[in-house]
Design a protein around this motif. Structure first.
Motif, PDB file in Angstrom:
ATOM      1  N   ASP A 116       1.501-121.694-106.696  1.00  0.00           N
ATOM      2  CA  ASP A 116       1.320-122.849-107.581  1.00  0.00           C
ATOM      3  C   ASP A 116       1.866-124.127-106.943  1.00  0.00           C
ATOM      4  O   ASP A 116       1.255-125.196-107.057  1.00  0.00           O
ATOM      5  N   SER A 117       2.992-124.031-106.271  1.00  0.00           N
ATOM      6  CA  SER A 117       3.598-125.185-105.616  1.00  0.00           C
ATOM      7  C   SER A 117       2.704-125.701-104.493  1.00  0.00           C
ATOM      8  O   SER A 117       2.518-126.912-104.344  1.00  0.00           O
ATOM      9  N   ILE A 118       2.145-124.786-103.700  1.00  0.00           N
ATOM     10  CA  ILE A 118       1.243-125.182-102.616  1.00  0.00           C
ATOM     11  C   ILE A 118      -0.017-125.838-103.180  1.00  0.00           C
ATOM     12  O   ILE A 118      -0.460-126.872-102.675  1.00  0.00           O
ATOM     13  N   ARG A 119      -0.575-125.266-104.232  1.00  0.00           N
ATOM     14  CA  ARG A 119      -1.764-125.859-104.868  1.00  0.00           C
ATOM     15  C   ARG A 119      -1.466-127.252-105.407  1.00  0.00           C
ATOM     16  O   ARG A 119      -2.274-128.175-105.266  1.00  0.00           O
ATOM     17  N   LEU A 120      -0.322-127.406-106.034  1.00  0.00           N
ATOM     18  CA  LEU A 120       0.060-128.706-106.589  1.00  0.00           C
ATOM     19  C   LEU A 120       0.211-129.736-105.477  1.00  0.00           C
ATOM     20  O   LEU A 120      -0.218-130.896-105.620  1.00  0.00           O
ATOM     21  N   LYS A 121       0.812-129.342-104.350  1.00  0.00           N
ATOM     22  CA  LYS A 121       0.957-130.236-103.226  1.00  0.00           C
ATOM     23  C   LYS A 121      -0.399-130.664-102.688  1.00  0.00           C
ATOM     24  O   LYS A 121      -0.608-131.844-102.376  1.00  0.00           O
ATOM     25  N   ASN A 122      -1.314-129.712-102.580  1.00  0.00           N
ATOM     26  CA  ASN A 122      -2.650-130.024-102.082  1.00  0.00           C
ATOM     27  C   ASN A 122      -3.400-130.936-103.044  1.00  0.00           C
ATOM     28  O   ASN A 122      -4.141-131.832-102.606  1.00  0.00           O
ATOM     29  N   ARG A 124      -2.031-133.135-105.050  1.00  0.00           N
ATOM     30  CA  ARG A 124      -1.408-134.455-104.946  1.00  0.00           C
ATOM     31  C   ARG A 124      -1.842-135.176-103.677  1.00  0.00           C
ATOM     32  O   ARG A 124      -1.956-136.402-103.651  1.00  0.00           O
ATOM     33  N   LYS A 125      -2.054-134.442-102.607  1.00  0.00           N
ATOM     34  CA  LYS A 125      -2.519-135.041-101.364  1.00  0.00           C
ATOM     35  C   LYS A 125      -3.998-135.361-101.391  1.00  0.00           C
ATOM     36  O   LYS A 125      -4.511-136.054-100.531  1.00  0.00           O
ATOM     37  N   ASN A 127      -6.367-133.004-101.168  1.00  0.00           N
ATOM     38  CA  ASN A 127      -7.086-132.056-100.315  1.00  0.00           C
ATOM     39  C   ASN A 127      -8.050-131.166-101.100  1.00  0.00           C
ATOM     40  O   ASN A 127      -8.903-130.530-100.514  1.00  0.00           O
TER      41      ASN A 127
END
Length: 128
Positions: A116-122, A124-125, A127
């Motif tokens: 979930d954290s990786i998806r949220l980062k992507n 926000r970027k 991607n």
């Protein structure tokens, strides 16, 4: 009923000395366990439902271990060595079950949080 009270009293009278001390400790543990189970069932102390269910599972398993401990207090001296070995293996199996289930749930939860954290980062970027 009167007959139940008499049989329980007779049982308590048969528990003497060292055995009664251990028996009472285990009985006390089981009473506390029951109160805590009622607390968990009514209050749901954790925010995540998964952790409430895990807590309930843990406490039920610990209560089962408490009932197994009653058999080793010396109250029932008629347990043969083979049955004692089976009961010991059952106790160790319950402990392993608790460990495996807790570890599995925690790993699954941690991996889900990382994903979930990786998806949220992507997101926000931009991607995704």
């Amino acid at each position: 009923t009167m007959q139940t009270e008499n049989s329980y009293s007779a049982y308590l009278e048969s528990v003497t000395g060292e055995q009664s001390r251990y028996w009472l400790k285990v009985e006390g543990l089981l009473v506390i366990q029951l109160i805590y189970l009622c607390y968990i069932a009514s209050v749901h102390p954790h925010d995540e439902q998964l952790f409430n269910q895990l807590e309930y599972f843990n406490e039920v398993c610990l209560a089962l271990l408490g009932y197994l401990m009653l058999l080793f207090t010396g109250v029932n001296a008629d347990i043969d060595p083979e049955r004692e070995q089976i009961l010991s293996i059952s106790g160790v199996s319950i402990i392993w079950l608790i460990l495996v289930v807790n570890l599995g749930v925690m790993l699954k939860w941690a991996i889900a949080k990382i994903i979930d954290s990786i998806r949220l980062k992507n997101v926000r970027k931009g991607n995704i």
